[in-house]
Design an enzyme around this catalytic site. Structure first.
Site, PDB file in Angstrom:
ATOM      1  N   GLY A   1      91.721 -11.981 -18.537  1.00  0.00           N
ATOM      2  CA  GLY A   1      90.801 -12.498 -18.155  1.00  0.00           C
ATOM      3  C   GLY A   1      89.538 -11.532 -17.760  1.00  0.00           C
TER       4      GLY A   1
ATOM      5  N   GLU B   1      97.045 -15.392 -29.606  1.00  0.00           N
ATOM      6  CA  GLU B   1      97.134 -15.915 -28.286  1.00  0.00           C
ATOM      7  C   GLU B   1      97.102 -17.419 -28.321  1.00  0.00           C
ATOM      8  OE1 GLU B   1      95.689 -13.186 -25.707  1.00  0.00           O
ATOM      9  OE2 GLU B   1      97.665 -12.120 -25.393  1.00  0.00           O
TER      10      GLU B   1
ATOM     11  N   GLU C   1      69.113 -14.210   3.587  1.00  0.00           N
ATOM     12  CA  GLU C   1      69.377 -14.852   4.720  1.00  0.00           C
ATOM     13  C   GLU C   1      68.732 -16.274   5.149  1.00  0.00           C
ATOM     14  OE1 GLU C   1      67.972 -11.801   7.492  1.00  0.00           O
ATOM     15  OE2 GLU C   1      70.129 -11.049   7.885  1.00  0.00           O
TER      16      GLU C   1
END
Lengths: 119, 568
Positions: free
Chosen positions: B41, B69, B311
């Site tokens: 990954g 694969e 924030e």
């Protein structure tokens, strides 16, 4: 399964196999007439004549001549013997000098515990 | 070691992967194999596929992708979601996909063999589309298919040589080794000597970060650091922020702080354009307001600003700033101001940085605000944060983007201690504080440093009103700057004092006037006395003259009468 022969031929081959019980359909892929290719051809012919007389079809293919078959038949190594039938599909790579391994693989003689693979 | 004698640089194949060609100064070595190693990954397949696709589309170099694969169907489906149409590319003869299926259970080794089948397939694929690029993903799958490692290794060695002979630029992917120091699981790096790239996908505190490093690149300079990279809809983006260095040009141009009296403190003109500014302060000291005032003013001058809010949401900032008389909404509407609000804990530090760089590159602002950077510390260690900021600051400076960072100070902690890493990156550092005295807290600001300009060292009190941030006049006392009511008291005290002195002066003036009048009177008196003396003397002189004349006349007359002398 990875190999995808045209459905028609697979069906044909399957029906054929059903009709002639125990018929082996084998394809040997070699890369030119190298010593190892020649050995492989000789070895499989010997095995077929000795153990499968009258119930096999063997085709020898030079991948240099028909490179497109490499992808189609999932050939990586050379020489490679493909057992198309009876199922399951089996690949034998190398010059086929290990006769016992081939006979076991082709289900001509039964497996012995020593042949079991760990992986 | 080979010594080059002015030989032309190694020819390179641009990958087209964003940022990668920058860190390798042109791409992968042309006509040579490159090893890309990485864990599961980590983006190996995407790297390979993007190399092939961009080569085919952007550089007219068709490519062969050999997958060990994933099947062709899987590849087509997976890359469709990334916006690449592999089916079309195959139809256009720009791409050749070959799925090499290896199933150990189907393979019996019965003697000497070679991998000529693979070579033939590869050669056939290359010839079919006149490929210039080849990807083998992941060649190591062969190791699980064949028991005879001796043959396999010599065949792999032959394969790499063969690829070089064919003159194709190849990418071979490999699994990262589980052992420390092992770059690949099966030691493929020993066959590839030209270029090795390591991909990494680390999870730290539940946050993942992807990194890329050029381990070696024979015959070429390359960036040696770990570069963060992103995988998104556009494929891979490598962020070569570390490659920026310190060789950026600077300007003397100034940019206003947005507060006129603060500009005055910076030599009358404000910040340097392209400089980095840190505003640190404890909670509620107005860091966001200062940042917003700067942004508001900059946008008003028609320049674009980017505001990373870690924030607050943008709507919250817009609402809050409205109370300070700043209407940010129309600026957002005009596309001059852009807010990017995201929780710092949503991503890892590098990913944050990478995303920020991506947005900055896309939006090309003339100033950015990061509010606050202290939140970044939550997602990385102090050192990581410093390194990340350093890269960001360098990148911004090279683009002459003014950057303003706010930082929350923990009350009661030493500011120097807390900012030891960050402040050295900053050209200008302003400190906001609350001073408690006389039962109240008042906000003050001072400039801790400002490189390359004369600046005020005065602590200034400021108030926030519906006119924005306003600096009030300075009152200093023995205990420092007086703020709030203490300032008012001082103001009153000074006013009383002034009045008293004023009165004193008035009184003294009157005294003087009086004295002057007295003196003048005396002068007049003396003058008068002198005048009368003078008069008397003159009178006497006159009298005397008259007398002597008379006496002479009498004597002449007497002589004539006596006829004592003969005269005339």
């Amino acid at each position: 399964m990875s190999d995808k022969p045209p459905i028609k031929s697979a069906t044909e081959a399957f029906e054929k196999a059903l009709n002639e019980k125990g018929t082996y359909i084998l394809k040997l892929f070699v890369s030119g007439m190298t010593p190892s290719s020649l050995r492989a051809i000789q070895n499989i012919r010997d095995i077929c004549q000795k153990h499968l007389a009258g119930r096999y079809e063997l085709e020898v293919i030079d991948i240099y001549q028909q490179p497109e078959l490499g992808k189609q038949e999932q050939i990586i190594a050379a020489p490679t013997l493909l057992k198309k039938l009876p199922a399951p599909l089996q690949q034998f790579i190398g010059d086929l000098s290990n006769t016992e391994k081939i006979l076991v693989g082709l289900n001509i003689i039964p497996k012995t515990p020593a042949d079991e693979r760990k992986d | 070691m080979k010594i080059s004698h002015g030989i032309s640089a190694l020819p390179k194949s641009p990958t087209g992967i964003k940022g990668f060609d920058e860190i390798t100064f042109g791409g992968l070595p042309k006509g040579r194999p490159t090893l890309v190693s990485g864990g599961a990954g980590s983006g190996k397949t995407l790297f390979g596929m993007e190399f092939i696709i961009r080569g085919a589309v952007e550089y007219a170099e068709p490519g062969v992708f050999v997958s060990f694969e994933e099947s062709e169907e899987d590849l087509v489906a997976n890359f469709k979601s990334l916006g690449f149409d592999l089916v079309q590319l195959q139809a256009d003869k720009k791409l050749y996909l070959d799925y090499v299926h290896i199933d150990r259970s189907e393979i019996e080794e019965t003697g000497e063999f070679n991998l000529e089948g693979l070579f033939v397939r590869l050669g056939f694929a290359i010839d079919a589309i006149s490929a210039r690029r080849v990807v083998l993903d992941t060649l190591e799958a062969l190791f699980s298919g064949f028991a005879n490692q001796f043959i396999l290794r010599s065949e792999i060695r032959r394969l790499f040589r063969w690829l070089k002979d064919r003159g194709v630029t190849a990418v071979i992917t490999a699994e990262r080794g589980s052992l420390e120091g092992g770059l690949t699981r099966h030691g493929l790096e020993e066959y590839v000597s030209d270029c090795v790239i390591a991909l990494d996908h680390r999870v730290h505190d539940q946050l993942s970060t992807r990194r890329m490093r050029v381990v070696k690149y024979r015959g070429s300079t390359h960036g040696t650091n770990e570069y963060p990279f992103l995988l998104d809809e556009g494929g891979i983006s490598v962020l070569p922020i570390t490659s920026v260095g310190l060789d950026y040009a600077v300007t003397n141009e100034r940019i206003s702080t947005g507060i006129p009296r603060l500009d005055v403190m910076f030599g009358g003109k404000g910040f340097f354009r392209g400089s980095s500014i840190l505003i640190s302060g404890t909670a509620g000291t107005g860091k966001t307001s200062f940042a917003s005032q700067f942004v508001y003013n900059t946008c008003k001058n028609g320049e674009r600003c980017l505001y990373f809010a870690f924030e607050e949401s943008s709507s919250q900032i817009v609402r809050n700033m409205r109370s300070l008389g700043m209407d940010l909404e129309p600026l957002i509407g005009k596309g001059l101001l852009r807010y990017e609000s995201v929780r710092p804990t949503s991503f890892g530090l590098e990913t944050h940085l990478a995303k920020m760089i991506q947005i900055i590159t896309e939006f090309t602002p003339s100033a950015i605000v990061i509010d606050p950077i202290s939140n970044m510390i939550n997602v990385g260690s102090g050192y990581d944060v410093k390194i990340a900021l350093m890269r960001l600051v360098d990148m911004l400076k090279s683009k002459l983007i003014t950057s303003l960072f706010t930082s929350l100070l923990q009350a009661g902690r030493d500011i120097v201690d807390e900012h030891v890493g960050v402040s050295s990156l900053m050209d200008t550092w302003m400190l906001l504080r609350e001073i408690e005295s006389g039962g109240e807290a008042n906000r003050i600001i001072n400039i801790v440093k400002s490189r390359g300009m004369a600046h005020s060292n005065q602590l200034r009190e400021f108030v926030m009103s519906d006119q924005g941030i306003e600096f009030v006049d300075v009152y200093t006392g023995p205990a420092g700057v007086l703020t709030g009511t203490a300032r008012v008291v001082q103001e009153a005290r000074e006013k009383t004092e002034w009045t008293r002195i004023q009165r004193e002066i008035e009184r003294k003036k009157r005294d003087l006037e009086r004295k002057r009048l007295v003196t003048e009177a005396r002068i007049n008196e003396l003058q008068a006395r002198m005048d009368s003396d003078q008069e008397e003397i003159e009178k006497l002189i006159q009298e005397h003259q008259m007398n002597s004349q008379t006496a002479s006349q009498v004597s002449t007359q007497m002589a004539r009468m006596r006829m004592a002398d003969t005269q005339e």
